[in-house]
Design a protein around this motif. Structure first.
Motif, mmCIF file in Angstrom:
data_model
loop_
_atom_site.group_PDB
_atom_site.id
_atom_site.type_symbol
_atom_site.label_atom_id
_atom_site.label_comp_id
_atom_site.label_asym_id
_atom_site.label_seq_id
_atom_site.Cartn_x
_atom_site.Cartn_y
_atom_site.Cartn_z
ATOM 1 N N VAL A 222 30.001 38.075 95.751
ATOM 2 C CA VAL A 222 28.699 38.636 96.087
ATOM 3 C C VAL A 222 28.884 39.805 97.046
ATOM 4 O O VAL A 222 29.602 39.697 98.047
ATOM 5 N N PHE A 223 28.235 40.923 96.713
ATOM 6 C CA PHE A 223 28.291 42.137 97.521
ATOM 7 C C PHE A 223 26.901 42.432 98.083
ATOM 8 O O PHE A 223 25.882 42.139 97.438
ATOM 9 N N LEU B 62 31.638 43.195 100.495
ATOM 10 C CA LEU B 62 31.814 41.806 100.084
ATOM 11 C C LEU B 62 31.271 40.876 101.177
ATOM 12 O O LEU B 62 31.693 40.942 102.328
ATOM 13 N N ILE B 63 30.335 40.011 100.808
ATOM 14 C CA ILE B 63 29.732 39.116 101.794
ATOM 15 C C ILE B 63 29.967 37.641 101.472
ATOM 16 O O ILE B 63 29.674 36.772 102.295
ATOM 17 N N GLY B 64 30.505 37.337 100.303
ATOM 18 C CA GLY B 64 30.777 35.943 99.970
ATOM 19 C C GLY B 64 31.502 35.827 98.653
ATOM 20 O O GLY B 64 31.300 36.642 97.750
ATOM 21 N N GLN B 65 32.394 34.824 98.538
ATOM 22 C CA GLN B 65 33.053 34.563 97.268
ATOM 23 C C GLN B 65 33.530 33.123 97.223
ATOM 24 O O GLN B 65 33.794 32.501 98.259
ATOM 25 N N VAL B 66 33.628 32.596 96.016
ATOM 26 C CA VAL B 66 34.152 31.252 95.808
ATOM 27 C C VAL B 66 34.714 31.195 94.391
ATOM 28 O O VAL B 66 34.195 31.853 93.483
ATOM 29 N N LEU C 135 24.679 27.613 94.090
ATOM 30 C CA LEU C 135 25.757 27.772 95.063
ATOM 31 C C LEU C 135 25.241 28.136 96.446
ATOM 32 O O LEU C 135 26.029 28.280 97.382
ATOM 33 N N GLY C 136 23.931 28.294 96.593
ATOM 34 C CA GLY C 136 23.361 28.636 97.880
ATOM 35 C C GLY C 136 23.384 30.130 98.140
ATOM 36 O O GLY C 136 23.726 30.936 97.269
ATOM 37 N N LYS C 137 23.034 30.512 99.340
ATOM 38 C CA LYS C 137 23.051 31.919 99.729
ATOM 39 C C LYS C 137 24.489 32.365 100.008
ATOM 40 O O LYS C 137 25.323 31.566 100.451
ATOM 41 N N PRO C 138 24.803 33.630 99.740
ATOM 42 C CA PRO C 138 26.197 34.102 99.848
ATOM 43 C C PRO C 138 26.836 33.825 101.203
ATOM 44 O O PRO C 138 28.006 33.459 101.282
ATOM 45 N N GLU C 139 26.065 34.007 102.277
ATOM 46 C CA GLU C 139 26.637 33.807 103.607
ATOM 47 C C GLU C 139 26.869 32.332 103.918
ATOM 48 O O GLU C 139 27.516 32.000 104.924
#
Length: 397
Positions: free
Chosen positions: A296-297, A303-307, A346-350
């Motif tokens: 997520v950008f 880039l603010i989140g990844q899984v 997956l919820g919010k990116p942060e």
């Protein structure tokens, strides 16, 4: 007497094993068929069946022509189709061998779980559908599939009101659609893997623009709030923003927003925050291995989140293989999981990964999803050739 003695025991294990080898194994690469993109069984024109990876390996890169490795009959890669009996057999075997006994009774206990309200489409109306979108103005549902006319438009009740996009080799025809979006002014944008182009139609099906020669393999496509078009290039490993004058049918500007992505496919944008999510399919080690990664950008492309699949496995009892991604109205990332099969928030990116199942039953092979303005969830299930409409279950939080 022998028949009587064995009547309740089922077929001998060796016969079951022989049948699995004969039916469920590609006779070109000797890999087991599966629901993953590369291992899906495909019918050739002659009736022989090979996996999609072998179809791609045998086909000429430009003409897509190939010969059946068994009978030498000529055909084209774009004319092959999923072997549905084998896919259904794989589903039956998978549900028998791998489904957790506790899974069916888990769904009613999930806060915020959704239930299927109705479905539309079905075999014949839709053929191996691959992409789904909503028209922002009319609320009509647009699906791309493998039929003679590649684009189908449904009303909110599921009735087909229009279809266009002829199957063919002309520039304005659609060879193999992968994804679709509808712009704010009701133009339909399709990524075509057949000639590696992006095709823009008005809502009545008239071709407005063909963008070719700029992408290695355009895959995912999404409309931004500013009426731009986001496109992932799966082979180029990049994400692009297109600015188009849709009324004039002219490409005004192309900007590469991200490079060095690993086989990016699905893409979505949050109309709440402007964040962009990309679904990657990095190469996985080992036969039959499949891995996905959600990145997520921010609106400024930071880039603010990844899984990834491994990270999700730490929070979820079974393997998660994401096939499509979207945002809900609260800015949460929601994915389709073909391994479950399921729909997962997956919820919010942060806050990654705040994993919560939303749908755990009734799906076979989900490949696309989107939320309506009324917060219903539309899921495109390619195995059942249908669009399933989910709403808040009674008593859900």
């Amino acid at each position: 007497m022998g028949e009587e003695a064995s009547g309740g025991g089922g077929p001998p294990p060796e016969l079951v094993r022989e049948a699995e080898i004969s039916l469920l194994e590609c006779k070109v690469c000797f890999e087991r068929f599966g629901h993953s993109q590369q291992r899906r069984p495909r019918n050739l024109a002659c009736g022989h069946v090979v996996c999609l990876a072998c179809v791609a390996a045998l086909a000429h890169p430009r003409t897509l022509a190939l010969e059946c490795p068994f009978c030498r009959r000529a055909c084209r890669a774009c004319d092959t189709s999923d072997c549905l009996p084998l896919l259904h057999l794989l589903e039956l075997l998978g549900s028998t061998l791998h489904r957790s006994p506790a899974a069916p009774c888990a769904a009613p206990c999930i806060p915020g779980a959704l239930s299927c309200h109705h479905a539309f489409g079905g075999w014949g109306t839709l053929v191996n559908p691959t992409g789904l979108a909503l028209c922002p103005k009319t609320g009509r549902v647009v699906v791309v599939h493998d039929g003679k006319r590649r684009v189908k438009i449904f009303d909110s009740g599921g009735g087909c009101v229009h279809q266009f996009g002829e199957k063919g080799d002309a520039a304005q025809d659609i060879r193999y659609p992968l994804d679709v979006t509808v712009t704010n002014d009701c133009h339909v944008v399709v990524t075509d893997a057949g000639d590696r182009s992006i095709k823009v139609f008005d809502f009545f099906g008239q071709i407005k623009l063909v963008i070719g020669g700029q992408f290695s393999l355009p895959w995912g496509v999404e409309t931004t709030p500013q009426n731009g078009v986001l496109v992932t290039d799966a082979e180029g490993g990049s994400l692009h923003l297109l600015e188009v004058d849709f009324l004039e049918g002219a490409l005004q500007r192309t900007e590469r927003l991200q490079a060095h992505l690993s086989s990016p496919r699905g893409v979505a944008v949050s109309w709440l925050t402007g964040a962009v999510v990309v679904l990657e399919h990095p190469l996985a080690l080992g036969p039959g291995a499949c891995s996905t990664r959600v990145k997520v950008f921010s609106s400024s492309m930071q880039l603010i989140g990844q899984v990834d699949t491994f990270g999700l496995s730490l929070f979820f009892p079974s393997r998660v293989t994401a096939s499509a991604v979207t945002f809900d109205h609260q800015g949460n990332v929601v994915v389709t999981d073909t391994s479950g099969p399921a729909i997962l928030c997956l919820g919010k990116p942060e806050e990654f990964p705040g994993l919560k199942p939303m749908v755990t039953e009734g799906l076979s092979h989900p490949v696309a999803l989107t939320f309506t303005k009324e917060n219903s969830l539309l899921v495109l299930d390619t195995a059942s050739h249908s669009v399933k409409v989910y709403k808040q279950a009674d008593g859900g939080a």
